[in-house]
Design a protein around this motif. Structure first.
Motif, PDB file in Angstrom:
ATOM      1  N   LEU A 105      72.774  50.150  39.509  1.00  0.00           N
ATOM      2  CA  LEU A 105      71.405  50.306  39.032  1.00  0.00           C
ATOM      3  C   LEU A 105      71.099  49.265  37.960  1.00  0.00           C
ATOM      4  O   LEU A 105      71.967  48.863  37.189  1.00  0.00           O
ATOM      5  CB  LEU A 105      71.200  51.712  38.462  1.00  0.00           C
ATOM      6  N   THR A 106      69.845  48.847  37.908  1.00  0.00           N
ATOM      7  CA  THR A 106      69.402  47.893  36.897  1.00  0.00           C
ATOM      8  C   THR A 106      69.147  48.624  35.587  1.00  0.00           C
ATOM      9  O   THR A 106      68.464  49.652  35.563  1.00  0.00           O
ATOM     10  CB  THR A 106      68.112  47.181  37.350  1.00  0.00           C
ATOM     11  N   THR A 107      69.681  48.093  34.494  1.00  0.00           N
ATOM     12  CA  THR A 107      69.571  48.763  33.198  1.00  0.00           C
ATOM     13  C   THR A 107      68.865  47.875  32.180  1.00  0.00           C
ATOM     14  O   THR A 107      68.991  46.647  32.216  1.00  0.00           O
ATOM     15  CB  THR A 107      70.971  49.132  32.668  1.00  0.00           C
ATOM     16  N   ALA A 108      68.144  48.520  31.270  1.00  0.00           N
ATOM     17  CA  ALA A 108      67.473  47.800  30.178  1.00  0.00           C
ATOM     18  C   ALA A 108      67.477  48.679  28.936  1.00  0.00           C
ATOM     19  O   ALA A 108      67.376  49.907  29.040  1.00  0.00           O
ATOM     20  CB  ALA A 108      66.038  47.437  30.568  1.00  0.00           C
ATOM     21  N   ALA A 109      67.605  48.059  27.775  1.00  0.00           N
ATOM     22  CA  ALA A 109      67.579  48.796  26.504  1.00  0.00           C
ATOM     23  C   ALA A 109      66.908  47.934  25.450  1.00  0.00           C
ATOM     24  O   ALA A 109      67.222  46.751  25.317  1.00  0.00           O
ATOM     25  CB  ALA A 109      68.994  49.162  26.070  1.00  0.00           C
ATOM     26  N   LEU A 110      65.992  48.544  24.728  1.00  0.00           N
ATOM     27  CA  LEU A 110      65.289  47.852  23.658  1.00  0.00           C
ATOM     28  C   LEU A 110      65.474  48.609  22.355  1.00  0.00           C
ATOM     29  O   LEU A 110      64.994  49.737  22.207  1.00  0.00           O
ATOM     30  CB  LEU A 110      63.798  47.710  23.993  1.00  0.00           C
ATOM     31  N   LEU A 111      66.201  47.977  21.414  1.00  0.00           N
ATOM     32  CA  LEU A 111      66.518  48.517  20.097  1.00  0.00           C
ATOM     33  C   LEU A 111      67.176  49.896  20.160  1.00  0.00           C
ATOM     34  O   LEU A 111      67.005  50.713  19.259  1.00  0.00           O
ATOM     35  CB  LEU A 111      65.266  48.536  19.199  1.00  0.00           C
ATOM     36  N   LEU A 187      67.057  52.329  34.855  1.00  0.00           N
ATOM     37  CA  LEU A 187      67.255  53.048  33.594  1.00  0.00           C
ATOM     38  C   LEU A 187      66.720  52.185  32.462  1.00  0.00           C
ATOM     39  O   LEU A 187      67.141  51.036  32.294  1.00  0.00           O
ATOM     40  CB  LEU A 187      68.743  53.335  33.353  1.00  0.00           C
ATOM     41  N   LEU A 188      65.786  52.747  31.708  1.00  0.00           N
ATOM     42  CA  LEU A 188      65.226  52.060  30.544  1.00  0.00           C
ATOM     43  C   LEU A 188      65.370  52.964  29.329  1.00  0.00           C
ATOM     44  O   LEU A 188      64.913  54.107  29.329  1.00  0.00           O
ATOM     45  CB  LEU A 188      63.746  51.729  30.774  1.00  0.00           C
ATOM     46  N   LEU A 189      66.025  52.445  28.295  1.00  0.00           N
ATOM     47  CA  LEU A 189      66.185  53.150  27.024  1.00  0.00           C
ATOM     48  C   LEU A 189      65.419  52.382  25.961  1.00  0.00           C
ATOM     49  O   LEU A 189      65.673  51.189  25.759  1.00  0.00           O
ATOM     50  CB  LEU A 189      67.668  53.217  26.633  1.00  0.00           C
ATOM     51  N   VAL A 190      64.485  53.037  25.275  1.00  0.00           N
ATOM     52  CA  VAL A 190      63.719  52.355  24.232  1.00  0.00           C
ATOM     53  C   VAL A 190      63.646  53.232  22.989  1.00  0.00           C
ATOM     54  O   VAL A 190      63.490  54.453  23.076  1.00  0.00           O
ATOM     55  CB  VAL A 190      62.316  51.952  24.735  1.00  0.00           C
ATOM     56  N   HIS A 191      63.774  52.593  21.832  1.00  0.00           N
ATOM     57  CA  HIS A 191      63.882  53.301  20.555  1.00  0.00           C
ATOM     58  C   HIS A 191      62.791  52.801  19.611  1.00  0.00           C
ATOM     59  O   HIS A 191      62.736  51.615  19.284  1.00  0.00           O
ATOM     60  CB  HIS A 191      65.277  53.022  19.962  1.00  0.00           C
ATOM     61  N   PHE A 192      61.914  53.714  19.185  1.00  0.00           N
ATOM     62  CA  PHE A 192      60.841  53.400  18.238  1.00  0.00           C
ATOM     63  C   PHE A 192      61.152  54.065  16.892  1.00  0.00           C
ATOM     64  O   PHE A 192      61.506  55.248  16.847  1.00  0.00           O
ATOM     65  CB  PHE A 192      59.496  53.915  18.756  1.00  0.00           C
TER      66      PHE A 192
END
Length: 432
Positions: A105-111, A187-192
């Protein structure tokens, strides 16, 4: 194991509390999410309830003493700015993004915390330049996906004002929207962190905090809009969650000041820490006490219990290392302390033992008006979980859950297996 959703979008709104539900339910984009999905407004967090251990828990399904991220920062006595648990290598065992990658699976994570040098396809890790000779962009590039980050910085870098909020989250938002449209990760993980920042420096119920919640609603709306524009909204599960809550405080407990006076911490001629026999490592609303020299353990214990006798010293509870481990915290500590309401712990070795915080302190960002890190058993301290879309049961509210349950639930949605975890998949939320 069957995949139940094509795309899982996990949005962490740092410091989002169960207490915020009364506001969220009337904001347009949170309202849309809640109207078609599931909700738990009583999510018990971990101990200590600080950001990096929480986010490691979310992607592993384990307590800190199992995944190894037991605090935000390392034990580096005397350092004004200790290093953080930035790197994936600090996490013991597997993670959600590791298993997704293994499954193709393609994964991405921002902060997303603790993802520096992680094997993530599109990674902009949360890490900052912590030495005078470090450059922020270079540090980020070296620890994440360089070309991906360069492109995002060239397009949206003008939005950012260093690490200041709300501009940092606005930059992360634009980067997230572009990632959804152009990469369509599974899967996208993003942290604000906008809300967390405002609660630290203005207080839990401040207008600044409420304004951040409204900005988060706009950010959620733009992410949902990007999913729709990309044609993957109906194939996606969207999760909005908090990692911990926060409590107001006005006094800082600086136990190392007393440790220094008692000779447990020694300084060199320049006033720097030369050696220590006992050290208090703060987790904001709680603190670890590590005793390196066993000959002083009984003296340290007596000192702590003497201080505990007087509530104005800010110590609500003293736990042994074994008791701390039983609660999921670092079992290698000698003691763990819980702060009284209105207090939090600082690592400082100079100043007053109990420091009364002033507006000038907060303006200079030396102290705060709001903290987390407290015991999850404190009243009105739970966080929140909202999910909707493919694979999620609609119109379901569950009474309670634990932060450790989130990772196994996400794994089930993506047809993955995290192995034996402290948490469990929430079958009542999963549409098989």
């Amino acid at each position: 194991m069957t995949r139940l959703t094509d795309h899982l979008i996990v949005i962490s709104f740092d410091c989002l509390s169960s207490q915020d539900h009364s506001i969220l339910k009337d904001l347009p984009h949170f309202k849309e999410l809640l109207s078609r999905g599931s909700l738990c407004k009583n999510v018990e967090t971990i101990y200590p309830s600080v950001t990096y251990p929480c986010h490691a828990t979310i992607v592993t399904g384990n307590f800190p003493n199992r995944h190894g991220i037991v605090n935000n920062t390392f034990i580096q006595p005397g350092r004004v700015s200790p290093d953080w648990y930035w790197h994936r290598s600090h996490v013991k065992g597997t993670t959600l993004y590791d298993e997704a990658k293994k499954a193709g699976l393609t994964t991405a994570a921002l902060l997303w915390p603790v993802t520096a040098k992680a094997d993530i396809d599109y990674n902009m890790p949360e890490i900052f330049a912590n030495r005078p000779w470090h450059n922020q962009i270079a540090v980020s590039l070296f620890n994440g996906t360089p070309l991906y980050q360069l492109r995002l910085n060239s397009r949206f870098g003008h939005i950012r004002k260093g690490l200041n909020q709300p501009e940092l989250d606005d930059f992360v938002l634009e980067s997230t929207v572009a990632t959804i449209k152009e990469k369509k990760p599974h899967l996208l993980l993003v942290h604000f962190t906008d809300l967390d920042t405002q609660r630290h420096y203005h207080g839990f119920s401040s207008e600044e905090a409420h304004a951040a919640i409204r900005r988060h609603d706009d950010r959620l709306g733009k992410i949902i809009g990007a999913l729709k524009e990309s044609g993957i909204y109906e194939k996606s599960a969207v999760v909005a969650l908090g990692d911990h809550s926060a409590l107001d405080e006005s006094k800082a407990v600086q136990l190392n000041v007393v440790f220094k006076e008692k000779g447990f911490i020694s300084l060199d001629q320049r006033g720097r820490v030369k050696d220590w026999k006992a050290y208090c490592k703060g987790c904001d609303g709680s603190a670890y006490v590590y005793v390196k020299d066993s000959s002083v353990k009984k003296d340290v214990e007596k000192l702590l219990y003497d201080l505990y006798e007087k509530s104005s010293n800010g110590i609500q509870q003293i736990y042994t290392g074994e008791e701390a481990g039983a609660m999921g915290a670092d079992h290698t500590c000698t003691f763990m302390l819980e702060a009284e309401l209105g207090y939090y712990f600082k690592d400082k070795i100079d100043g007053d033992f109990i420091h009364t915080i002033t507006p000038e302190d907060v303006k200079e960002k030396q102290y705060t008006w709001g903290s987390h890190g407290y015991s999850p058993k404190k009243e009105k301290y739970s966080t929140i979980f909202m999910a909707s879309g493919k694979g999620i049961v609609p119109h379901k509210e569950i009474e309670s859950m634990h932060l450790v349950d989130e990772g196994p639930t996400f794994a089930r949605l993506l047809g993955l297996d995290l192995g034996i975890t402290d948490g469990k998949a929430l079958q009542e939320l999963i549409d098989e």
